[in-house]
Write a protein that holds these residues in place. Structure first.
Motif, mmCIF file in Angstrom:
data_model
loop_
_atom_site.group_PDB
_atom_site.id
_atom_site.type_symbol
_atom_site.label_atom_id
_atom_site.label_comp_id
_atom_site.label_asym_id
_atom_site.label_seq_id
_atom_site.Cartn_x
_atom_site.Cartn_y
_atom_site.Cartn_z
ATOM 1 N N PHE A 134 0.867 -1.167 0.008
ATOM 2 C CA PHE A 134 -0.028 0.012 0.026
ATOM 3 C C PHE A 134 0.834 1.398 0.065
ATOM 4 O O PHE A 134 1.175 1.797 1.140
ATOM 5 C CB PHE A 134 -1.107 -0.020 1.159
ATOM 6 N N SER A 135 1.313 1.749 -1.242
ATOM 7 C CA SER A 135 2.140 2.760 -1.211
ATOM 8 C C SER A 135 1.590 4.119 -0.865
ATOM 9 O O SER A 135 0.232 4.360 -1.257
ATOM 10 C CB SER A 135 2.881 2.804 -2.995
ATOM 11 N N ARG A 136 2.513 4.880 -0.539
ATOM 12 C CA ARG A 136 1.926 6.481 -0.446
ATOM 13 C C ARG A 136 2.015 7.132 -1.741
ATOM 14 O O ARG A 136 1.751 8.432 -1.855
ATOM 15 C CB ARG A 136 2.593 7.084 0.746
ATOM 16 N N VAL A 184 -10.296 10.708 8.880
ATOM 17 C CA VAL A 184 -9.707 9.947 7.787
ATOM 18 C C VAL A 184 -8.372 10.477 7.298
ATOM 19 O O VAL A 184 -8.408 11.666 6.680
ATOM 20 C CB VAL A 184 -11.024 9.890 6.489
ATOM 21 N N LEU A 185 -7.759 9.622 6.827
ATOM 22 C CA LEU A 185 -6.075 10.001 6.499
ATOM 23 C C LEU A 185 -6.277 9.537 4.883
ATOM 24 O O LEU A 185 -6.484 8.267 4.821
ATOM 25 C CB LEU A 185 -5.152 9.131 7.340
ATOM 26 N N PRO A 186 -5.581 10.590 4.364
ATOM 27 C CA PRO A 186 -5.229 10.169 2.700
ATOM 28 C C PRO A 186 -3.860 9.796 2.744
ATOM 29 O O PRO A 186 -3.122 10.286 3.500
ATOM 30 C CB PRO A 186 -5.455 11.630 1.975
ATOM 31 N N GLY A 187 -3.726 9.092 1.666
ATOM 32 C CA GLY A 187 -4.110 7.998 1.202
ATOM 33 C C GLY A 187 -3.215 7.094 0.721
ATOM 34 O O GLY A 187 -2.023 7.348 0.718
ATOM 35 N N ARG A 188 -3.513 5.900 0.427
ATOM 36 C CA ARG A 188 -2.642 4.734 0.017
ATOM 37 C C ARG A 188 -3.122 4.209 -1.406
ATOM 38 O O ARG A 188 -4.430 4.221 -1.610
ATOM 39 C CB ARG A 188 -2.431 3.678 1.150
ATOM 40 N N PHE A 189 -2.299 3.656 -1.755
ATOM 41 C CA PHE A 189 -2.635 2.917 -3.241
ATOM 42 C C PHE A 189 -2.035 1.727 -3.403
ATOM 43 O O PHE A 189 -0.898 1.300 -3.136
ATOM 44 C CB PHE A 189 -1.801 3.988 -4.520
ATOM 45 N N LEU A 198 -7.510 3.554 -4.995
ATOM 46 C CA LEU A 198 -7.110 4.504 -3.904
ATOM 47 C C LEU A 198 -7.779 3.952 -2.599
ATOM 48 O O LEU A 198 -8.929 3.663 -2.677
ATOM 49 C CB LEU A 198 -7.511 6.061 -4.210
ATOM 50 N N LEU A 199 -7.032 3.952 -1.510
ATOM 51 C CA LEU A 199 -7.469 3.707 -0.258
ATOM 52 C C LEU A 199 -7.282 4.891 0.773
ATOM 53 O O LEU A 199 -6.270 5.751 0.474
ATOM 54 C CB LEU A 199 -6.724 2.487 0.553
#
Length: 418
Positions: free
Chosen positions: A82-84, A305-310, A327-328
Motif C-alpha cells: 500500500f504505497s503512499r 480519515v487519512l489520505p491516501g494509500r494506493f 485509492l484507499l
C-alpha cells in the motif's frame, strides 16, 4: 446500497462497484449527510460491507474506506503493498481526476516525504524529524505560553468567549510562525488557508497557492538571513533538499501541525468542560492533561480519515478484491471505535496508546511531542488565567461539522470571572 460480488458465493471477495464497473452506488464521504453524521455513515458502511467499504470522495472519485482497526494497521505497516506514491493511482493516470480537483491538495503527489516510500522517504523524513527534534528543545512551551496569554488578554475582561474561534483556531499557527521564522502577522491568514485546504471545495487550490507563496518567500529570506528555526534547519540539513522539497516540507508540516493541533485542542477543551470531575482534577493538579488527550485521540482523533494509500498490485483486503492502482483512505476514527477491538467504547483507555490518531508505520506522525506540548501548555494557561471557567451552554448544544478528512467543533462558548 448493495454489494456486487465479483464471483459466486456469499464469501467471495468483492470489488469496488464504481471503480471497477459494478452497478451499486457507493456512499459519499462529502456533502450534507457526511457533514453532520460521519459516525453514522461509518457504522452503516461497516454493517453493509465489513471492515473495508467502497466510497466516493469529492467529485465522486471512487476509493476504498478502511474501517477496521486491523485492516488499518495492515495498510499502514505495509508500504510495499500500500504505497503512499499517488503516481500509481489508476484514476489519476487514466485522466479521470483533474489536476485542479480539490482532492489533489490532499492526495496528489508532491516532492515531500509523505508522497514517497523506501530510500527517498527516509532521506526526506530525516530532514523533517531532525529539525522537529531541534525546534522542540528551543522553547516550544515558552512560545505557547506567550501566545496563549496574548489570545486570552483579548477576551479576559469580557467574562465570556468562544474557545474555538478566539483560542484554539489560531493558537497553534501563532506558535508555528515562531517555529518557522515567520512574521506573527502571517498567522491568521495561514490558519484560514490551511483550514480551507483540509476542508476542500472550490477555494482549496487558491488557498494552497497562497500558502506556497508565503513559504517560498520565507525560504528565500532564510537563505540570506538564517536563524535558529525550522526553515533554516531544512535549508542546512545534510539531506541536501532542493528548493521544491524545502517549500513542500514547510507546507506539509505547517498545514498538518496546525489543523490537527487546533482541532485536538478544541476537542480536549470540550471534554474537560463537559465533565466537572475532569475540570476540577486538572485545576487541582490531581489529573494529568495527557490522560484527557489520550481519550480524545481514541474517540475523536483530529484527522478522522487519512489520505491516501494506493494498492501496488491486485490483492484482497477485508473481504474485498482491490485492483492495482486503487485509492484507499484510512478511517482513523472508524478504526479506533471498531467493535472488534472496542466492543464497549465506554471502557477507559487510560494508558493505552495503540490508537490510530498518529497514523502508523513508516509514515507515523513525527511531530507528536510538539503537538502534545502545545495542547498541555494551552490548557494549563487557560485554566489558570480564567477562574470559574464553565461551559455557557449544555453539552448537547455543542455541534461539529465534518469534511471528508476531519470533524471540527463549531463553537465552545464559555463563561468565567472577568
Amino acid at each position: 446500497m448493495t454489494d456486487q460480488p465479483l464471483n459466486d458465493g456469499p464469501d467471495a471477495p468483492r470489488g469496488c462497484p464504481v471503480a471497477h464497473g459494478g452497478g451499486a452506488d457507493p456512499t459519499r464521504l462529502y456533502g450534507p449527510e457526511a457533514a453532520v453524521d460521519p459516525i453514522g455513515i461509518y457504522g452503516r458502511l461497516r454493517k453493509e460491507h465489513g471492515p473495508v467499504a467502497p466510497v466516493l470522495l469529492e467529485g465522486d472519485v471512487p476509493a476504498w474506506l478502511v474501517l477496521g482497526y486491523r485492516e488499518n494497521r495492515r495498510v499502514l505497516d505495509n508500504p510495499r503493498q500500500f504505497s503512499r506514491d499517488s503516481r500509481i493511482w489508476r484514476d489519476w493516470k487514466e485522466g479521470r481526476v483533474e489536476s485542479t480537483s480539490p482532492l489533489m491538495q490532499m492526495v496528489g503527489w508532491r516532492p515531500d516525504c509523505v508522497s514517497q516510500d523506501g530510500e527517498p522517504h527516509r532521506r526526506l523524513r530525516s530532514a523533517v524529524t531532525d529539525n522537529l527534534q531541534a525546534v522542540s528543545g528551543r522553547g516550544i512551551r515558552r512560545h505557547v505560553t506567550h501566545f496563549a496569554n496574548k489570545q486570552i488578554d483579548a477576551f479576559a475582561e469580557a467574562g465570556s468567549a468562544d474557545l474555538v474561534t478566539e483560542y484554539a483556531e489560531y493558537l497553534p499557527m501563532l506558535v508555528l510562525t515562531r517555529v518557522f521564522g515567520l512574521a506573527e502577522s502571517e498567522g491568521r491568514r495561514l490558519a484560514e488557508s490551511s483550514a480551507q485546504v483540509i476542508k476542500g471545495g472550490a477555494e482549496a487550490l487558491a488557498h494552497n497557492d497562497r500558502i506556497m507563496q508565503i513559504l517560498g518567500e520565507l525560504t528565500e529570506r532564510k537563505r540570506v538571513e538564517p536563524g535558529s528555526d525550522f526553515t533554516t534547519g531544512l535549508l542546512e540539513h545534510h539531506a541536501d533538499l532542493d528548493e521544491d522539497e524545502i517549500v513542500n516540507h514547510l507546507r506539509l508540516v505547517l498545514i498538518t501541525a496546525h489543523t490537527t493541533t487546533s482541532n485536538l485542542l478544541a476537542r480536549v477543551l470540550q471534554l474537560v468542560l463537559t465533565d466537572a470531575g475532569r475540570l476540577s482534577g486538572l485545576v487541582s493538579g490531581q489529573l494529568n492533561i495527557s490522560a484527557v488527550v489520550e481519550e480524545v485521540m481514541w474517540n475523536t482523533p483530529p484527522l478522522a480519515v487519512l489520505p491516501g494509500r494506493f494498492a501496488t498490485a491486485d490483492m484482497e483486503l477485508g473481504g474485498h478484491r482491490l485492483q492495482e492502482g486503487d485509492l484507499l483512505v484510512l478511517g482513523l476514527t472508524a478504526g479506533n471505535i471498531d467493535p472488534e477491538i472496542r466492543p464497549d467504547v465506554g471502557v477507559s483507555v487510560h494508558g493505552n496508546q495503540s490508537h490510530l490518531a498518529f497514523s502508523g508505520g513508516p509514515h507515523e506522525c513525527p511531530g507528536q511531542n510538539i503537538g502534545q506540548a502545545i495542547i498541555e501548555t494551552a490548557v494549563d494557561v487557560l485554566l489558570h488565567r480564567l477562574p470559574g471557567l464553565r461551559l455557557a451552554v449544555t453539552p448537547e448544544e455543542l455541534t461539529a461539522t465534518a469534511s471528508t478528512w476531519e470533524a471540527r467543533l463549531d463553537r465552545l462558548p464559555v463563561q468565567f470571572a472577568a
